[in-house]
Design an enzyme around this catalytic site. Structure first.
Site, PDB file in Angstrom:
ATOM      1  N   ARG A   1       1.171  -1.271  -0.455  1.00  0.00           N
ATOM      2  CA  ARG A   1      -0.080  -0.065  -0.462  1.00  0.00           C
ATOM      3  C   ARG A   1       0.826   1.431   0.241  1.00  0.00           C
ATOM      4  O   ARG A   1       2.028   1.495   0.969  1.00  0.00           O
ATOM      5  CB  ARG A   1      -0.710  -0.179   1.367  1.00  0.00           C
ATOM      6  CG  ARG A   1      -1.509   0.968   0.869  1.00  0.00           C
ATOM      7  CD  ARG A   1      -3.101   0.999  -0.180  1.00  0.00           C
ATOM      8  NE  ARG A   1      -4.282   1.759   0.758  1.00  0.00           N
ATOM      9  CZ  ARG A   1      -4.639   1.967  -0.115  1.00  0.00           C
ATOM     10  NH1 ARG A   1      -5.460   1.984  -0.826  1.00  0.00           N
ATOM     11  NH2 ARG A   1      -6.269   2.906   0.325  1.00  0.00           N
TER      12      ARG A   1
ATOM     13  N   THR B   1      -9.828   0.769  -9.491  1.00  0.00           N
ATOM     14  CA  THR B   1      -9.332  -0.367  -8.835  1.00  0.00           C
ATOM     15  C   THR B   1      -9.022  -1.491  -9.718  1.00  0.00           C
ATOM     16  O   THR B   1      -9.790  -1.487 -10.636  1.00  0.00           O
ATOM     17  CB  THR B   1      -9.401  -0.668  -7.377  1.00  0.00           C
ATOM     18  OG1 THR B   1      -9.144   0.567  -6.611  1.00  0.00           O
ATOM     19  CG2 THR B   1      -8.693  -1.626  -6.251  1.00  0.00           C
TER      20      THR B   1
ATOM     21  N   THR C   1      -4.114  -0.578  -6.707  1.00  0.00           N
ATOM     22  CA  THR C   1      -4.834   0.353  -7.702  1.00  0.00           C
ATOM     23  C   THR C   1      -4.352   2.065  -7.702  1.00  0.00           C
ATOM     24  O   THR C   1      -3.139   1.907  -6.467  1.00  0.00           O
ATOM     25  CB  THR C   1      -5.980   1.018  -6.518  1.00  0.00           C
ATOM     26  OG1 THR C   1      -6.762   2.076  -6.295  1.00  0.00           O
ATOM     27  CG2 THR C   1      -5.428   1.264  -5.091  1.00  0.00           C
TER      28      THR C   1
ATOM     29  N   ASN D   1      -6.209   4.235  -7.340  1.00  0.00           N
ATOM     30  CA  ASN D   1      -7.249   5.112  -6.270  1.00  0.00           C
ATOM     31  C   ASN D   1      -8.134   5.771  -7.515  1.00  0.00           C
ATOM     32  O   ASN D   1      -8.921   4.994  -7.563  1.00  0.00           O
ATOM     33  CB  ASN D   1      -6.834   6.401  -5.381  1.00  0.00           C
ATOM     34  CG  ASN D   1      -8.460   6.539  -4.623  1.00  0.00           C
ATOM     35  OD1 ASN D   1      -8.715   6.105  -4.096  1.00  0.00           O
ATOM     36  ND2 ASN D   1      -8.219   8.099  -3.763  1.00  0.00           N
TER      37      ASN D   1
ATOM     38  N   ASP E   1      -7.410   8.605   0.451  1.00  0.00           N
ATOM     39  CA  ASP E   1      -8.572   7.083   1.321  1.00  0.00           C
ATOM     40  C   ASP E   1      -8.252   7.221   2.388  1.00  0.00           C
ATOM     41  O   ASP E   1      -8.818   6.463   3.607  1.00  0.00           O
ATOM     42  CB  ASP E   1      -7.568   5.554   0.976  1.00  0.00           C
ATOM     43  CG  ASP E   1      -8.540   5.170  -0.492  1.00  0.00           C
ATOM     44  OD1 ASP E   1      -9.479   6.069  -0.686  1.00  0.00           O
ATOM     45  OD2 ASP E   1      -8.003   4.244  -0.849  1.00  0.00           O
TER      46      ASP E   1
ATOM     47  N   SER F   1      -7.914   0.560   2.852  1.00  0.00           N
ATOM     48  CA  SER F   1      -8.195   0.413   1.944  1.00  0.00           C
ATOM     49  C   SER F   1      -9.509  -0.279   1.513  1.00  0.00           C
ATOM     50  O   SER F   1      -9.698  -1.044   3.201  1.00  0.00           O
ATOM     51  CB  SER F   1      -7.213  -0.652   1.010  1.00  0.00           C
ATOM     52  OG  SER F   1      -7.340  -0.712   0.319  1.00  0.00           O
TER      53      SER F   1
ATOM     54  N   GLY G   1     -13.440  -1.622  -6.692  1.00  0.00           N
ATOM     55  CA  GLY G   1     -15.828  -1.015  -6.085  1.00  0.00           C
ATOM     56  C   GLY G   1     -15.207  -0.172  -5.316  1.00  0.00           C
ATOM     57  O   GLY G   1     -16.336   0.081  -4.456  1.00  0.00           O
ATOM     58  N   GLY G   2     -13.751   0.309  -4.591  1.00  0.00           N
ATOM     59  CA  GLY G   2     -14.636   1.297  -3.068  1.00  0.00           C
ATOM     60  C   GLY G   2     -15.038   0.030  -2.292  1.00  0.00           C
ATOM     61  O   GLY G   2     -14.792  -0.569  -2.227  1.00  0.00           O
TER      62      GLY G   2
HETATM   63  N1  GLY Z   1      -8.459   2.742  -3.045  1.00  0.00           N
HETATM   64  C1  GLY Z   1      -9.347   2.299  -3.381  1.00  0.00           C
HETATM   65  C2  GLY Z   1      -8.926   1.139  -1.743  1.00  0.00           C
HETATM   66  O1  GLY Z   1      -7.695   1.392  -1.806  1.00  0.00           O
HETATM   67  O2  GLY Z   1     -10.252   0.801  -1.440  1.00  0.00           O
END
Ligand code: GLY
Length: 563
Positions: free
Chosen positions: A97, A372, A390, A392, A414, A443, A465-466
């Protein structure tokens, strides 16, 4: 004669119905499978498998290829999570990340009046976290792969330097973002055309990206985190008000972490832990849903949707209150994924909907970006890899690093930009995910592998899909385990989404009949928006018949490729 013809037609229609009601068969193979959002990248991964590489080799090659052929989310300027199951039984995860730069601070996205400014966290260099993808993928390759950097990176280098033929969807994506790309000279140069639009069949060449990939191939991490590429990132960041420095880049390290483990109806769930909320939320939901039997509840019925939605309200409320980077905040992980917490939530689910306001007074997260990408890989040796990665937003912050050819992320969005604000109940929320130097932002990515009772990988799944990633992955798993769907059916089936706040059930086109909506309303549920929910890429292994089944989501444009 006419009657005969009519009856014959009716007969044809009737025998066709079972086929019409079913998804197409998933892609089948006997040795290995790669499913990603780009057909070209899936083929790159399969070629690596065919050459004898393992699932980790193929995943890393696919990841680098996606940075070329799917720059909407595939990346080297972003971050991700990799969940690995090795044939010796080891389960592990690699957290790559992005991190907040050393000089980042809690209120960096607030204006003088303490008001959150969305453009600051999503646009420009300030929106970028320190990229982790290169370090994470190379870590995986060195520790668990079998092939050389040269072999793994060469396909991506070739695609970037010789170019690849763009299809109409990619042309459309580039044209849709033309105005935003034109804001940055470096992006305009690569991703726009002067007087016309892109059309399918054109060749997209990315010389600068090829140069960066070559530098990574030659000297590994130092080819990105030190030297020319690092200098370009740091210089352009500083010149444009960003915080990423040379030290931030040279200090970036991926972290190998223990996976989140769960057990759902005797299937072992292996998923991603913090700083992703995905694995914890998935296992918390499954622990609770295990208390219900769906045998008598038809799939898609109001009673099924109600039960799952009620459970999700508690899961997402816990997520808002407790989840963040565990290296900075004491996430009560053991409690959240315990069977006790699952039972506790199940006991609170009744026939009537509990209003979200009564569940928790934590601050809900702001809207999360839904772009993503996920890819799933299995090989013939018994290894499986599940990766979600991702930038983002779609094409991240749209800024190509000039001279290096790749797009930067806007992952700083995020974080909770304004934690600790008293909400109307006077309670604090979002602390777990506040901005701190070197912290990883929360995330929702949920790369997951499911093992059968013999501890062998049975399913590999994930989605973009967030916040809808969690509900997408959950429903694909329920579709397979509780409703016996094959992987294509399980992915194709319409989904719904509840995330506690806003207090509403969103649904997909043809995903909820008017009767079901009425019944849900009677139970006190609020019917939300019709929208697309997730784009899953999954694999199932049928050991009895020695078949690997792969399925790409029809909501996206990816492909399952096997051999
Ligand atoms: N930016 C999308 C996630 O990390 O969930």
């Amino acid at each position: 004669m006419q009657t005969y013809f009519r009856n014959f037609l009716l007969f044809i229609i009737l025998i066709s119905i079972p086929f019409l009601a079913k998804s197409k068969d998933p892609v089948r193979a006997n040795n290995g499978m790669v499913v990603s959002a780009s057909d070209i990248a899936s083929l790159v991964g399969v070629e690596i498998l065919e050459k004898g590489g393992n699932a980790i080799d193929a995943a890393v090659a696919t990841g680098f290829a996606l940075a070329v052929t799917y720059p909407q989310a595939g990346n080297i300027g972003g971050g991700g999570f990799m969940v690995i199951h090795l044939e010796d039984g080891t389960n592990t995860t690699i957290d790559y990340r992005e991190k907040a730069p050393q000089t980042a601070f809690r209120d960096m996205f607030l204006n003088k009046n303490g008001k959150f400014v969305l453009a600051k966290s999503t646009e420009g260099w300030l929106s970028s976290g320190i990229p982790g993808s290169v370090a994470g993928m190379l870590y995986a390759l060195e520790k668990y792969g079998t092939m050389t950097r040269d072999e793994i990176l060469q396909p991506a280098i070739k695609l970037a330097s010789n170019g690849f033929i763009i299809d109409y969807r990619f042309a459309e994506a580039l044209n849709d973002y033309k105005k935003e790309f034109e804001r940055y000279k470096s992006t305009k140069k690569i991703f726009t055309k002067t007087d016309e639009d892109f059309t399918e069949g054109e060749l997209l060449v990315q010389k600068d990206l090829a140069k960066t990939l070559r530098s990574i191939k030659l000297i590994g991490n130092d080819g990105f985190y030190k030297g020319e590429v690092a200098n370009l990132i740091a210089k352009q960041s500083k010149a444009n008000g960003g915080f990423i420095s040379i030290e931030d880049l040279s200090n970036y390290k991926p972290i190998e972490r223990a996976p989140i483990l769960g057990l759902y109806r005797n299937n072992k769930i292996v998923s991603m832990g913090p700083p992703s909320s995905g694995g914890i939320a998935l296992v918390e939901a499954l622990n609770s849903l295990e208390m219900f039997s769906f045998e008598n509840k038809a799939w898609g019925s109001s009673s099924y949707i109600h039960t799952v939605s009620e459970v999700l309200k508690y899961v997402f409320a816990d997520r808002a209150e407790h989840l963040g980077d565990m290296d900075f905040y004491p996430v009560p992980q053991k409690w959240l994924i315990s069977k006790e917490r699952g039972k506790e939530i199940a006991a609170l689910v009744g026939d009537k909907a509990i209003p979200s306001n009564k569940i928790s007074h934590a601050n809900p997260p702001a809207k999360e970006s839904e772009e993503t990408t996920h890819f799933s890989v299995v090989d013939s040796y018994g290894n499986a890899v599940s990766v979600t990665t991702t930038l983002n937003s779609t094409f991240g912050n749209k800024i190509v690093v000039s001279g290096a050819g790749f797009i930067m992320n806007n992952e700083m969005d995020d974080f909770s930009a304004k934690p600790g604000t008293s909400n109307q109940y006077g309670l604090l929320g979002g602390e777990a995910n506040s901005i701190e130097p070197n912290k990883r932002m929360l995330s929702a990515m949920t790369p997951t592998i499911i093992l059968n009772s013999e501890d062998k990988p049975f399913m590999v799944i994930g989605s973009p899909g967030g916040s809808t990633i969690i509900t997408t992955v959950l429903q694909v798993i329920l579709n397979v385990i509780d409703f016996n769907m094959d992987i294509q059916e399980a992915i194709d089936a319409p989904r719904f989404h509840h995330q506690w706040k806003p207090d509403r059930i969103d649904f997909e086109h043809y995903g909820m009949t008017e009767d079901v909506k009425k019944n849900l309303s009677r139970k006190g549920q609020f019917i939300g928006k019709e929208r697309v929910l997730g784009r899953a890429e999954g694999i199932i292994i049928d050991y009895k018949n020695n078949i690997i089944w792969g399925a790409s989501d029809p909501r996206g444009y990816g492909e399952a490729a096997g051999y």
